[in-house]
Structure formats: C-alpha cells, structure tokens
Design an enzyme around this catalytic site. Structure first.
Site, mmCIF file in Angstrom:
data_model
loop_
_atom_site.group_PDB
_atom_site.id
_atom_site.type_symbol
_atom_site.label_atom_id
_atom_site.label_comp_id
_atom_site.label_asym_id
_atom_site.label_seq_id
_atom_site.Cartn_x
_atom_site.Cartn_y
_atom_site.Cartn_z
ATOM 1 N N CYS A 144 -3.367 -0.653 -3.108
ATOM 2 C CA CYS A 144 -3.912 -2.000 -2.930
ATOM 3 C C CYS A 144 -4.579 -2.122 -1.567
ATOM 4 O O CYS A 144 -5.666 -2.686 -1.438
ATOM 5 C CB CYS A 144 -2.809 -3.052 -3.074
ATOM 6 S SG CYS A 144 -1.978 -3.030 -4.682
ATOM 7 N N CYS B 261 0.834 -2.493 -2.092
ATOM 8 C CA CYS B 261 1.090 -1.057 -2.166
ATOM 9 C C CYS B 261 -0.031 -0.288 -1.456
ATOM 10 O O CYS B 261 -1.063 -0.862 -1.103
ATOM 11 C CB CYS B 261 1.209 -0.606 -3.623
ATOM 12 S SG CYS B 261 -0.338 -0.702 -4.553
#
Length: 97
Positions: A15, A12
C-alpha cells in the site's frame, strides 16, 4: 479539469509502495491531479473494494490487489486521444448501400 486518484490500503508495504508510485506519477504528469489516501477498512469496503492495495481514478477502480508501475499510472492519467474526423460511429446506421 482536476482528476482524482484514490489510493486505498491499510498501510501494508504494498500500500505504501502504491502511494509512492502514485505520487511520483502525479509529479511527472502535466495535468491537475488530486491524491487521496483511503485507509479506513470501512471506507475501503464502502468503495466496493475486495482487495488492497487499490487505485481508483475519478471513482473507477483501475487496479486492485496489485501495484501498477509509474508508467501504467501515467497512461491512465493521460486522456484518450480524440478519434479522427473520419472515424466510424458504430451507433449510426451504415450509410453504404
């Protein structure tokens, strides 16, 4: 001694941001640090994590579900200073009467 940072996340945007900050901190840090990306959901679960992104240092969870700053990561990478010679050791009995 080489330290090991693990960046756990599924890819994501947060991340990706965490991994970028980790790599920036490692570039600024003077010590030896190995960075590992952990992206498989089963690997993340095996680490005992319940939130992503997450950052582990030498197997210890430092942050989960948030993206720490580069400065915070650098603080975690710096070893704790040695206590002064006259520091009180709480595990020893008090020598005073």
């Amino acid at each position: 001694m080489t330290r090991r940072l693990q960046v756990a996340g599924t890819g994501c945007s947060r991340c990706v941001l965490l991994e970028a900050r980790v790599r920036q901190a490692v570039d600024l840090h003077q010590g030896q640090v190995e960075v590992e990306s952990v992206s498989g959901i089963m690997e993340i679960i095996a680490l005992g994590l319940q939130a992503a992104p997450a950052l582990l240092l030498d197997g210890r969870v430092l942050a989960a579900g948030r993206v720490p700053s580069v400065e915070e990561i650098l603080e975690w990478l710096d070893p704790a200073p040695d206590p002064p010679d006259d520091a009180i050791d709480a595990s020893q009995p008090d020598p005073s009467p």
